[in-house]
Design an enzyme around this catalytic site. Structure first.
Site, short mmCIF file in Angstrom:
data_model
loop_
_atom_site.label_atom_id
_atom_site.label_comp_id
_atom_site.label_asym_id
_atom_site.label_seq_id
_atom_site.Cartn_x
_atom_site.Cartn_y
_atom_site.Cartn_z
N PHE A 11 0.80 -1.23 0.00
CA PHE A 11 0.00 0.00 0.00
C PHE A 11 0.83 1.28 0.00
O PHE A 11 0.35 2.33 0.38
CB PHE A 11 -0.98 0.00 1.18
N GLY A 36 1.25 -0.63 -11.90
CA GLY A 36 2.01 -1.86 -12.00
C GLY A 36 1.58 -2.72 -13.18
O GLY A 36 2.34 -2.93 -14.13
N ARG A 91 -9.38 -1.29 -19.55
CA ARG A 91 -9.55 -2.71 -19.83
C ARG A 91 -9.37 -3.49 -18.53
O ARG A 91 -8.40 -3.29 -17.80
CB ARG A 91 -8.46 -3.08 -20.82
N ILE A 92 -10.31 -4.39 -18.25
CA ILE A 92 -10.23 -5.21 -17.05
C ILE A 92 -9.68 -6.58 -17.45
O ILE A 92 -10.32 -7.34 -18.18
CB ILE A 92 -11.62 -5.33 -16.38
N ASN A 139 -8.63 -9.24 -15.41
CA ASN A 139 -9.16 -10.37 -14.64
C ASN A 139 -10.25 -9.84 -13.71
O ASN A 139 -9.97 -9.25 -12.67
CB ASN A 139 -8.03 -11.02 -13.84
N THR A 154 -9.96 -10.59 -9.73
CA THR A 154 -9.00 -9.86 -8.90
C THR A 154 -9.18 -8.35 -9.02
O THR A 154 -8.89 -7.62 -8.07
CB THR A 154 -7.56 -10.27 -9.26
N GLN A 214 -9.73 -5.78 -5.91
CA GLN A 214 -8.99 -4.54 -5.67
C GLN A 214 -9.95 -3.39 -5.37
O GLN A 214 -9.72 -2.59 -4.46
CB GLN A 214 -8.15 -4.18 -6.90
N GLY A 226 -5.86 -0.32 -8.48
CA GLY A 226 -5.34 -0.49 -7.13
C GLY A 226 -5.79 0.57 -6.16
O GLY A 226 -5.93 0.31 -4.96
N GLU A 227 -5.99 1.79 -6.65
CA GLU A 227 -6.20 2.89 -5.73
C GLU A 227 -7.55 3.58 -5.84
O GLU A 227 -8.06 4.13 -4.86
CB GLU A 227 -5.05 3.90 -5.88
MO1 MOS Z 1 0.86 2.97 -3.71
S1 MOS Z 1 0.41 4.34 -2.34
O1 MOS Z 1 0.77 3.57 -5.16
O2 MOS Z 1 1.98 1.91 -3.26
#
Ligand code: MOS
Length: 706
Positions: free
Chosen positions: A237, A505, A586-587, A589, A592, A596, A661-662
């Site tokens: 995180f 990522g 685009r998704i 998976n 998962t 997220q 992710g965020e």
């Molecule tokens: Mo994050 S806060 O982009 O590891």
């Protein structure tokens, strides 16, 4: 080349490749990998919040059972203090044992190494450190002196004051968010050993090449002399870059010439691995009677340490969100005698969206407008500040789909009109956004003689499912089945790659993997089917490809919907429904990706109602810095959360991934706070929305009503 009929790999729900290993305990984390001759290090953290170390009496401790060495500023090797790594200067807390100064509570002052972890801990707790204390100040608020505007932290368009004066309706409100901690499920841990002149590091991090290079530079080693691996990571995180325990472990392994492990305790994680700064924000909005924004002004203030400037850039949120005639947004920071804050899930956007999206709701109320209609009215056709086109911007589709599923059309806009027993019911919405970036990465793909493929990339799977997503993307580009693709990640020997951060990522790594895989496929077509014993490998770096991408505003968007039930006799707020609809490219998976988004939204709920790190001003350290004292949402606090997405294709992006992710944490707390207003008629501008704050608002209301 052997190919099988191509199944649809991308877009199909797929469980994690390493899922079985994780749930059966076969997956080994950094502190679980066995080594012979392993020694254990225990960090000693300062008990004062500012001053100097007068003396460290290590003689008695060295005589304790099992103790192998005690490292501190009096005997530790010197390291470089001017390293600039792939993500800038490492957090200054990595420069351990270099001087006698204590800049904040919890500063590492010594490392005790022993044959067992228990011996190391007992000896560390027995180590007597005396200090010369100096006055400290760990306070933070909206008016504290010493705040300044860091470089590039202010954006001005037009004349905000003039437009506010010309507005029919003006909102001016202050919001605060407290200090928050990531504290991932897996505490930070590292094992270090010298192996044939190479430093081998088994770690839990977000980027093994990043950590390896920073470590090499700090110890003036060749980059090739350090190898970092991080096979499994139990959450990060933003907190898992290079930190003090890595450096201390390298020092000890070098002195002892045996493997050294340091595993942090939960309390140490709170003290020395970074956190989200508190914020104090002021939002001023001015609008015409029809809701069109004339002025958008957002001032944010956050805290940093005396060691380094870290900016919780909350003022950035509005720069892509809404059109307005004039715009002013600025971040300020004020130093205190605290550890340096760091990135924490949606740094900037998480607290920034709370303030702006609460303010938009307040403005809608003042205008007598539906909060979704207000956002539609101010939807930009290009970047409000930059003027650049959006790569894709499907925020309104998110609101449309979300409103339909949530039943928004049936909502009575009046506050405090739905009651069920002691509980007042309300609903709220907020918009959210997060940048969608890509960074250069290197990937290798090998065609093996047995018809399988091996992918190598220094990606990190911090629990996101990145390993699985990359497998699917590689299979797609190779036109083969995912079962034939073996993805190896998190080894700095695989070359430079972006970190598991910034929601970049999977996009950055996926791009490199796809590019290498396509290249390989072409080569194999040219060569025919003969694969030599060593395989055929293609290595690709995406720096040039990424540089060619057109200059556009690239962001993911979303709409958050919340329903709450507020018990006006206890002040308890319960979130009863949470729905997020996202436009996130685009998704790869769905399984998962949804996990997220739901994880982010859960955290947003936790941020809205529970999380708040408290510092004791006398001692300068945290109160209750553990999972008992730091309150966060547990299962019983969280309803079934729905997260979904709308189509969000970007025709000129070869990857099309925006990152998930965020964005899930962005806007959630505002949607909940807005729902609390709708339920109770009182605005909650300070997080977390604790029972006492709700009761205070009820008491105020009773006072006014009386
Ligand atoms: Mo994050 S806060 O982009 O590891």
């Amino acid at each position: 080349m052997t190919t099988t009929a191509k199944p649809d790999a991308v877009g199909v729900a797929r469980t994690r490749i390493e899922g079985r290993d994780k749930v059966t305990g076969a997956a080994r984390y950094a502190s679980e990998i066995p080594f012979t001759e392993l020694a254990h290090g225990w960090l000693v953290l300062s008990t004062i919040a500012r001053g100097r170390i007068r003396a460290i009496d290590d003689a008695a401790v060295r005589a304790l059972p099992g103790v192998l060495t005690v490292l501190h500023h009096g005997n530790a090797p010197r390291i470089k203090d001017d390293v600039i790594g792939a993500l800038g200067r490492p957090d200054p807390i990595v420069e351990v044992f270099q001087h006698d100064r204590v800049p904040h509570a919890g500063w590492p002052v010594a490392l005790v190494v022993a044959g067992t972890s228990e011996q190391a801990r007992e000896a560390a707790e027995a180590l007597v450190v005396t200090y010369d204390e100096e006055p400290h100040d760990v306070s933070f608020d909206a008016d504290k002196e010493g705040a300044y505007v860091p470089q590039d932290a202010e954006t001005v368009k037009g004349d905000v004051e003039a437009e506010l004066a010309a507005s029919t309706v003006v909102l001016d409100a202050a919001y605060t968010t407290p200090e928050q901690h990531h504290s991932a499920m897996e505490p930070h841990a590292v094992t270090v050993r010298w192996d044939g002149g190479r430093l081998e590091v088994f770690d839990s991090n977000q980027g093994s090449k990043w950590v390896a290079d920073d470590l090499a530079n700090l110890f003036s080693l060749d980059l090739s002399a350090v190898r970092v691996r991080s096979e499994h990571v139990g959450g990060a995180f933003g907190s898992k870059g290079l930190r003090s325990h890595h450096v201390a472990a390298v020092m000890a392994a070098t002195e002892l010439q045996r493997p050294v492990r340091i595993a942090l305790t939960r309390r140490q994680v709170f003290a020395i691995t970074g956190y989200r700064s508190p914020t104090a924000q002021r939002v001023r909005l001015g609008a015409d009677a029809d809701g069109r924004l004339r002025a958008f002004a957002h001032e944010n203030r956050s805290m940093t340490s005396t060691l380094r400037e870290f900016v919780e850039g909350s003022a950035g949120f509005g720069r892509t969100m809404y059109d307005s005639v004039a715009h002013h947004s600025v971040d300020r920071v004020v130093p205190a005698d605290v550890g340096t804050p760091t990135w924490m899930r949606a740094p900037g956007e998480a607290p920034g969206s709370f303030a702006v999206e609460s303010a938009m709701d307040e403005l809608a109320e003042k205008l007598g407008m539906d909060p979704i209609a207000l956002r539609v009215r101010n939807e930009p056709t290009a970047g409000p500040i930059s003027g650049l086109p959006f790569s894709s911007r499907n925020l309104l589709a998110c609101f449309e789909e979300g409103a339909r599923r949530f039943g928004w059309a049936d909502r009575d806009p009046r506050p405090r009109v739905r009651r069920e027993g002691n509980r007042l019911i309300g609903t709220g919405v907020a918009a959210c956004t997060f940048p969608s970036g890509a960074a250069p990465s290197t990937a290798s793909v090998t065609a093996e003689p047995d018809g399988t493929f091996t992918v190598r990339i220094t990606a990190a799977d911090v629990g996101t499912g990145a390993r699985t997503a990359l497998t699917v993307l590689a299979a797609d580009a190779l036109d083969t089945a995912p079962e034939r693709v073996h993805v190896r990640i998190a080894d700095s020997d695989f070359g430079a790659a972006w970190v598991a951060g910034g929601s970049m990522g999977t996009r950055s790594w996926g791009w490199a993997v796809m590019a290498a895989a396509r290249d390989l496929r072409e080569q194999l077509t040219l060569r025919g089917t003969e694969i030599p014993a060593a395989g055929v490998t293609v290595t690709t770096n995406t720096a040039e490809l990424i540089a060619q991408l057109a200059q556009k505003e690239r962001y993911a968007f979303g709409a958050q919907f919340a329903e709450v039930a507020v018990d006006v006799t206890t002040g308890e707020v319960r979130v009863t429904r949470l729905l997020g609809v996202f436009a996130a490219g685009r998704i790869v998976n769905p399984l998962t990706a949804r996990s997220q988004l739901v994880g982010g939204m859960t955290w947003g709920l936790s941020m809205a109602l529970h999380e708040e790190a408290v510092r004791d001003e006398t001692f300068g350290s945290h109160v209750g810095a553990d999972f008992a004292g730091y309150h966060f949402a547990a299962n019983a606090d969280v309803p079934v959360i729905e997260a979904d997405w709308v189509p969000d294709e970007d025709p000129d992006d070869p990857v099309g991934i925006k990152g998930v992710g965020e964005i899930g944490i962005v806007g959630t707390a505002a949607a909940i706070a807005n729902a609390v207003w709708h339920a109770t008629g009182s605005r909650q501008r300070h997080l977390p929305i604790r029972p006492d704050r709700v009761l205070l608002a009820e008491a105020d209301r009773a006072g006014h009503d009386a």
